[in-house]
Design a protein around this motif. Structure first.
Motif, PDB file in Angstrom:
ATOM      1  N   HIS A 153      -6.674  -5.469  -0.114  1.00 53.30           N
ATOM      2  CA  HIS A 153      -6.244  -4.616   0.987  1.00 53.30           C
ATOM      3  C   HIS A 153      -5.644  -3.311   0.479  1.00 53.30           C
ATOM      4  N   PHE A 176      -8.499  -1.114  -0.589  1.00 52.08           N
ATOM      5  CA  PHE A 176      -9.258  -0.569   0.542  1.00 52.08           C
ATOM      6  C   PHE A 176      -8.494   0.537   1.262  1.00 52.08           C
ATOM      7  N   ASN A 177      -7.154   0.408   1.364  1.00 56.73           N
ATOM      8  CA  ASN A 177      -6.366   1.317   2.200  1.00 56.73           C
ATOM      9  C   ASN A 177      -5.587   2.366   1.421  1.00 56.73           C
ATOM     10  N   TYR A 178      -5.731   2.395   0.108  1.00 59.78           N
ATOM     11  CA  TYR A 178      -5.028   3.382  -0.709  1.00 59.78           C
ATOM     12  C   TYR A 178      -5.321   4.797  -0.212  1.00 59.78           C
ATOM     13  N   ALA A 179      -6.575   5.066   0.098  1.00 60.05           N
ATOM     14  CA  ALA A 179      -6.969   6.412   0.532  1.00 60.05           C
ATOM     15  C   ALA A 179      -6.377   6.782   1.879  1.00 60.05           C
ATOM     16  N   VAL A 180      -6.143   5.789   2.755  1.00 58.20           N
ATOM     17  CA  VAL A 180      -5.576   6.092   4.067  1.00 58.20           C
ATOM     18  C   VAL A 180      -4.204   6.744   3.912  1.00 58.20           C
ATOM     19  N   PHE A 217     -12.399   3.476   0.573  1.00 61.80           N
ATOM     20  CA  PHE A 217     -12.228   3.428   2.018  1.00 61.80           C
ATOM     21  C   PHE A 217     -13.561   3.355   2.752  1.00 61.80           C
ATOM     22  N   THR A 268     -16.402  -3.845   3.583  1.00 64.06           N
ATOM     23  CA  THR A 268     -15.437  -4.866   3.173  1.00 64.06           C
ATOM     24  C   THR A 268     -16.102  -5.964   2.357  1.00 64.06           C
ATOM     25  N   THR A 287     -11.090   8.184  -2.418  1.00 67.17           N
ATOM     26  CA  THR A 287     -11.631   7.957  -1.080  1.00 67.17           C
ATOM     27  C   THR A 287     -12.806   6.992  -1.079  1.00 67.17           C
ATOM     28  N   VAL A 297      -2.933   1.283   8.348  1.00 73.01           N
ATOM     29  CA  VAL A 297      -3.115   0.236   7.342  1.00 73.01           C
ATOM     30  C   VAL A 297      -2.853  -1.135   7.958  1.00 73.01           C
ATOM     31  N   THR A 338       0.831  -1.208   0.000  1.00 71.24           N
ATOM     32  CA  THR A 338       0.000   0.000   0.000  1.00 71.24           C
ATOM     33  C   THR A 338       0.861   1.251   0.000  1.00 71.24           C
TER      34      THR A 338
END
Length: 533
Positions: free
Chosen positions: A132, A135-139, A92, A96, A89, A189, A62
């Motif tokens: 994963h 899902f967590n790219y925006a974080v 996120f 899930t 975003t 993450v 990520t």
């Protein structure tokens, strides 16, 4: 603090403690040796090892993939920048279950890759890792990019004028300043992937199991509360350590830097290299983030028009006692109720945490508010059934159980969104109102509320989105005649047949659209001070 503390004591601490205590007790006595017995099992050690290394690898992937996007959105000013920020975003805030379903449509049996090249990645670790990252790219982009946009570029330019190369200037000037934000993003993450449930449950199959999935299996399938309790304690200790590290890195980020206005640091890309970097970021977003969602929508039609959507209006008497379409109304009602609860509880906690005379106990409660994000939602849901079964808290047959469980996940988002704005309110304004005769309630209503109204709306939006997609706890407590959208999707995916698969894709598409609309509303309300994680 009384209301938030009582809420968390009754609906979080008590259910979790009840199920853990029941699991560690046998014949009326405690079994401390049970922890050693569970850890001695080879399959449990394998679950712990897989949970840890897949979280580490997911975090590393990520960071590698998302850091260029953080730089591009922080330093480049280009047409469509705000649209790209919103698109990034969207994943996120998606449940899930939807993420797992989207990647199933892309890499699973009969998916796009299977049809084009005969390649299947479901039930492999690569499907889990890619989901994963999705899902967590925006974080990473929002956490690191938010700070990167406020770093004074003249510091790096000064290093270049003194003879440093571009790489040396970035490594010696920018990277040390970004390190706290990168560490904070990496820890978040790691936390999300370490406790991953819906994605692994759908994509992992029987071959892969994280702690969260194993807790669900031990609880729901094997009814081995003893092993589930031990695994819950292990996850609780690990999450506590991660949150402590995260709090330390956030404090470093808040106290160690001098920042500038983010609006003056972004410039048009210059040169072929910067345009190529921007193009690569856009291509990554299209392939990694948009393609799975597009395939999900395409599979919801399946070449049969609206047949799968029409089938949602029919009750088959099997998986559901009602038509699957009713899950939409159920989810919306539950999410609205959970949002109201989360805003009230989180708002009161945020106001108490902004008091400058708050003691150490109150400040410590700030960290405790984050625990529902990391403690097993499966444990919380099953704990509701175990603990809330006697008067005056016999709520097993009540619909309020679902929004209560969802609100536990929404409260941390409310607190994290409102705290920075409340702390920025000049205390002298309140003191002036008090001098003029305003009561504390009127001073808050006349001074604080107008200043934090936008942040309050954003907090409510985030609470609504995460409540809508909550799955781990809801799967235990949602009644068969009142399923939520994530529960309905998971149950449809668990049944064979093209019709069930198509209905799952259709429900996931509906859930994705509802979450995306909520996010777009948030993006219109977002300000530079309240829009970052």
């Amino acid at each position: 603090m009384a209301v938030p503390a009582a809420f968390f004591a009754v609906f979080f601490a008590y259910p979790v403690a009840a199920i853990v205590a029941r699991g560690l007790k046998a014949d009326g006595g405690w079994q401390p040796g049970r922890i050693v017995d569970v850890l001695a099992q080879s399959d449990i050690r394998q679950v712990l090892w897989f949970t840890t290394w897949q979280a580490l690898l997911s975090t590393a992937l990520t960071l590698v993939i998302a850091l260029p996007g953080a730089y591009a959105l922080a330093r480049f000013d280009f047409p469509g920048r705000q649209v790209l920020r919103a698109v990034i975003t969207v994943p996120f805030v998606l449940p899930t279950v939807v993420v797992g379903t989207a990647f199933m449509a892309l890499v699973g049996r009969g998916g796009l890759l299977d049809e084009l090249w005969g390649v299947r990645l479901d039930t492999t670790v690569w499907a889990i890792l890619l989901a994963h990252v999705f899902f967590n790219y925006a974080v990473v982009v929002r956490t690191v990019g938010g700070l990167w946009a406020q770093l004074d570029p003249r510091q790096e330019e000064a290093a270049r004028m003194l003879g440093a190369s571009r790489l040396t200037a970035w490594r010696t000037v920018t990277l040390p300043a970004l390190a706290p934000a990168v560490a904070a993003a990496a820890l978040m993450v790691f936390l999300f992937t370490f406790t991953s449930f819906g994605v692994v449950q759908i994509l992992g199959g029987p071959a892969f199991s994280t702690l969260e999935v194993e807790i669900y299996r031990q609880t729901a399938d094997l009814f081995d509360l003893s092993t589930a309790a031990v695994l819950t304690l292990i996850q609780f200790v690990a999450v506590g350590a991660i949150l402590a590290l995260h709090a330390w890195t956030v404090r470093r980020r808040e106290t160690a830097l001098r920042l500038v206005d983010a609006s003056v640091t972004a410039r048009r890309p210059r040169g072929a290299g910067q345009w190529a970097l921007l193009g690569g970021v856009v291509a990554t977003v299209v392939v990694l983030l948009l393609l799975p969602l597009a395939v999900l929508v395409q599979r919801s039609f399946g070449g049969a028009g609206l047949a799968y959507y029409r089938a949602l209006t029919e009750a088959d008497g099997g998986v559901f006692l009602v038509a699957p379409i009713e899950a939409i109304g159920n989810s919306l009602r539950y999410a609205v109720t959970a949002t109201v609860i989360a805003v009230v509880i989180g708002g009161l906690a945020a106001v108490a945490l902004t008091r400058r005379d708050a003691g150490r106990l109150v400040r410590g409660f700030d960290a405790l508010l984050m625990l529902p994000l990391g403690v097993s939602a499966v444990t919380v849901g099953f704990g509701f059934l175990i603990a809330l079964d006697e008067p005056p808290l016999d709520l097993r047959a009540s619909w309020i159980l679902v929004p209560l469980a969802q609100a536990l996940v929404g409260v941390p988002f409310v607190v994290r969104t409102m705290l920075p704005v409340l702390r920025a309110v000049d205390v002298r304004l309140r003191e002036a109102a008090s001098v003029l005769g305003a009561s504390p309630w009127r001073a808050w209503r006349e001074v604080d509320l107008p200043l934090v109204r936008r942040a309050l709306l954003i907090a409510a939006g985030f609470a609504f989105a995460v409540s809508l997609g909550e799955f781990g706890a809801t799967v235990f407590i949602a009644r068969p005649d009142n399923p939520t959208l994530p529960v309905a999707v998971a149950r449809l995916l668990g049944r064979p047949g093209d019709l069930n698969y198509g209905q799952a894709m259709a429900l996931s598409t509906i859930l994705m659209i509802v979450c995306a609309v909520a996010l777009l509303v948030l993006e219109r309300l977002r300000t530079d001070r309240t829009g970052e994680f």
